[in-house]
Design a protein around this motif. Structure first.
Motif, PDB file in Angstrom:
ATOM      1  N   ARG A   9       0.821  -1.204   0.000  1.00 35.10           N
ATOM      2  CA  ARG A   9       0.000   0.000   0.000  1.00 35.10           C
ATOM      3  C   ARG A   9       0.863   1.264   0.000  1.00 35.10           C
ATOM      4  NH1 ARG A   9      -5.551  -0.631   1.592  1.00 35.10           N
ATOM      5  NH2 ARG A   9      -6.079  -2.836   1.886  1.00 35.10           N
ATOM      6  N   LEU A  10       1.946   1.245   0.728  1.00 36.56           N
ATOM      7  CA  LEU A  10       2.827   2.412   0.759  1.00 36.56           C
ATOM      8  C   LEU A  10       3.580   2.572  -0.550  1.00 36.56           C
ATOM      9  CD1 LEU A  10       4.067   2.011   4.407  1.00 36.56           C
ATOM     10  CD2 LEU A  10       2.778   3.950   3.516  1.00 36.56           C
ATOM     11  N   SER A  11       3.953   1.450  -1.151  1.00 38.52           N
ATOM     12  CA  SER A  11       4.621   1.516  -2.447  1.00 38.52           C
ATOM     13  C   SER A  11       3.713   2.156  -3.493  1.00 38.52           C
ATOM     14  CB  SER A  11       5.027   0.115  -2.896  1.00 38.52           C
ATOM     15  OG  SER A  11       5.648   0.145  -4.173  1.00 38.52           O
ATOM     16  N   ALA A  12       2.407   1.845  -3.413  1.00 42.41           N
ATOM     17  CA  ALA A  12       1.450   2.442  -4.350  1.00 42.41           C
ATOM     18  C   ALA A  12       1.352   3.946  -4.164  1.00 42.41           C
ATOM     19  CB  ALA A  12       0.078   1.789  -4.158  1.00 42.41           C
ATOM     20  N   SER A  13       1.696   4.424  -2.964  1.00 45.49           N
ATOM     21  CA  SER A  13       1.691   5.863  -2.684  1.00 45.49           C
ATOM     22  C   SER A  13       3.054   6.502  -2.923  1.00 45.49           C
ATOM     23  CB  SER A  13       1.260   6.123  -1.237  1.00 45.49           C
ATOM     24  OG  SER A  13      -0.082   5.731  -1.032  1.00 45.49           O
ATOM     25  N   GLY A  14       4.007   5.708  -3.398  1.00 42.23           N
ATOM     26  CA  GLY A  14       5.314   6.245  -3.761  1.00 42.23           C
ATOM     27  C   GLY A  14       6.372   6.199  -2.693  1.00 42.23           C
ATOM     28  N   PHE A  15       6.131   5.447  -1.613  1.00 38.89           N
ATOM     29  CA  PHE A  15       7.081   5.414  -0.507  1.00 38.89           C
ATOM     30  C   PHE A  15       7.891   4.121  -0.476  1.00 38.89           C
ATOM     31  CE2 PHE A  15       3.839   8.363   1.100  1.00 38.89           C
ATOM     32  CZ  PHE A  15       4.651   9.438   1.443  1.00 38.89           C
ATOM     33  N   ALA A  16       9.159   4.251  -0.086  1.00 35.00           N
ATOM     34  CA  ALA A  16       9.996   3.085   0.195  1.00 35.00           C
ATOM     35  C   ALA A  16       9.736   2.631   1.628  1.00 35.00           C
ATOM     36  CB  ALA A  16      11.468   3.431   0.025  1.00 35.00           C
ATOM     37  N   THR A  17       9.825   1.344   1.872  1.00 34.82           N
ATOM     38  CA  THR A  17       9.552   0.807   3.201  1.00 34.82           C
ATOM     39  C   THR A  17      10.689  -0.094   3.655  1.00 34.82           C
ATOM     40  OG1 THR A  17       8.290  -0.991   2.169  1.00 34.82           O
ATOM     41  CG2 THR A  17       7.031   0.879   3.008  1.00 34.82           C
ATOM     42  N   PHE A  18      10.909  -0.108   4.954  1.00 31.74           N
ATOM     43  CA  PHE A  18      11.925  -0.943   5.586  1.00 31.74           C
ATOM     44  C   PHE A  18      11.265  -1.634   6.772  1.00 31.74           C
ATOM     45  CE2 PHE A  18      13.862   2.448   3.299  1.00 31.74           C
ATOM     46  CZ  PHE A  18      15.005   1.914   2.720  1.00 31.74           C
TER      47      PHE A  18
END
Length: 451
Positions: free
Chosen positions: A309-318
């Motif tokens: 979901r965050l990737s769809a909003s353009g964010f990288a996640t760790f």
């Protein structure tokens, strides 16, 4: 397999020669491949405990080189209560007036020392050797009645790490009662905790320096803890900074990290913003807390959904383990939006997950609603809220640690508390790449994505 075992923080593996049959007993066909170093050493003396009567605080160790017993340092952690008392009982009758080493040893190594005849052998795990041929990050395992003292010789020395001038070579903060046991179940002392943080300082400092800290202090170890949100009387002024008109604890280097150990801090919770810019967060945290009946595979799936979901909003996640039951998905952002925007954005993600799959996720704090579901906690993203730091210990049995991991690792971990103080340094040494490499470069502005 050996590399994977070391990445998971295990002691190592046992391997058999492929062409040999399975036979009991000691043979050369079975080999230990170690992630951490483990050797036998001669007990040459001990330091009495400063916190318990008739107990050992640390052991003074030696090994043979060219037939001569030489001093290799001390081991001051790994002693559970009964072990420390039993060692005192065994060593006290062996007292002698002078050290059993032929060469002179440093005066500091002799202070409060009680020397003994070199009759006992113990096994110790350790992380390597200092430039002065002293043990690094040693932990007591057991006495070895099956090994004679004259058989103990130094095995091949591991490669010593580079010591950065002014960082780990000299530390000004002195530890009082270094033999105080903070985690009784594993015998981890204040000195052992200090050695852990000295070993991994370059990894933990980027996540805690120049941030207001909320701390869990346990002066007498587990079971007697104080939640400390602001600075306390007696804390060095170097570690106090005014934030919102209140005295916040802020550290900037290894010395500050050691000062936290001196204060018996067992858990470090930093803000999601820096002390110089407290109104604008630079990271978001989704805390996935599994309710009763939620399996590890379901928790991993939840973390992956947050990532998607965050990737769809353009964010990288760790992602990192928490040292407890759950997982943290961490999102670097550029400091621009305020806390209200951060909370609103993370609440929207959590609420959408709960709405789309109400049988799997919940976004409310009610504990009754969590059974069989994962609580997607977005409340870490408001002013003054905190989350456990990467590489911080937890005030829980077995001294677990919150550890950054690779997304591909998640299924094999099996628990959010799979890493501990003893295993993290070995894991870091075995990693070929940092799972959180590029964390700061991956930051994106929050508002620009429609959050």
């Amino acid at each position: 397999m050996a590399r994977h075992a070391c990445r998971l923080g295990l002691e190592g593996i046992v391997a058999k020669h492929a062409a040999s049959p399975y036979r009991s007993g000691r043979t050369d066909h079975w080999r230990k491949i170690k992630c951490t170093w483990s050797e036998e050493f001669v007990v040459a003396g001990y330091m009495p405990s400063t916190t318990a009567t008739r107990s050992v605080g640390s052991l003074i160790l030696g090994t043979h080189e060219d037939g001569i017993l030489v001093h290799v340092g001390r081991v001051g952690t790994g002693f559970r209560g009964k072990v420390a008392r039993d060692l005192w009982t065994e060593l006290e009758p062996l007292r002698i007036p002078a050290p059993p080493f032929k060469a002179a040893i440093p005066p500091l190594a002799c202070r409060n020392a009680r020397w003994v005849e070199p009759r006992l052998v113990c096994e110790v795990t350790f992380r390597g050797w200092t430039a002065e041929d002293q043990l690094r990050h040693a932990s007591f395992k057991t006495l070895r009645a099956d090994v004679r003292p004259d058989e103990v010789v130094r095995e091949m020395k591991p490669t010593r790490p580079n010591v950065r001038p002014g960082k780990s070579s000299e530390v000004a903060v002195a530890l009082t009662h270094p033999d105080r046991v903070l985690w009784p179940d594993v015998g981890l002392t204040k000195e052992g905790l200090a050695e852990y943080y000295a070993e991994i300082a370059d990894h933990v400092l980027p996540h805690v320096i120049d941030r207001p800290l909320s701390l869990l202090r346990c002066p007498d170890g587990l079971g007697s803890c104080i939640y400390q949100k602001h600075a306390w009387a007696g804390l060095d002024e170097r570690y106090i900074r005014s934030v919102d008109g209140k005295k916040a604890v802020v550290i900037r280097d290894r010395e500050g990290l050691r000062a936290l150990v001196q204060a018996s801090v067992l858990k470090i919770h930093p803000w999601g913003a820096t002390a110089s810019d407290p109104d604008r967060p630079d990271r978001l945290v989704f805390d996935l807390d599994p309710g009763e009946g939620v399996g590890w595979g379901d928790l991993v799936a939840g973390a992956l959904e947050v990532r998607e979901r965050l990737s769809a909003s353009g964010f990288a996640t760790f992602v990192k383990t928490t040292g407890g039951k759950g997982l943290h998905v961490v999102v670097p952002i550029e400091p621009g939006a305020g806390w209200d925007e951060a909370k609103a954005f993370t609440k929207r993600i959590a609420s959408e997950m709960a709405k789309d799959a109400p049988d799997r996720y919940v976004a409310t704090v009610s504990k009754k609603a969590r059974d069989g579901r994962i609580y997607v906690d977005y409340l870490r993203n408001q002013r003054g809220a905190t989350a456990v730091a990467a590489f911080s210990t937890r005030a829980r049995p077995l001294a677990p640690v919150s550890v950054p991991v690779d997304w591909d690792e998640l299924p094999s971990l099996g628990s959010g508390a799979c890493f501990d103080v003893a295993s993290v340094p070995g894991r870091l040494a075995a990693l070929k790449r940092d799972p959180w490499a590029g964390f700061e470069r991956a930051a994106r502005p929050l508002l620009a994505t429609g959050g």
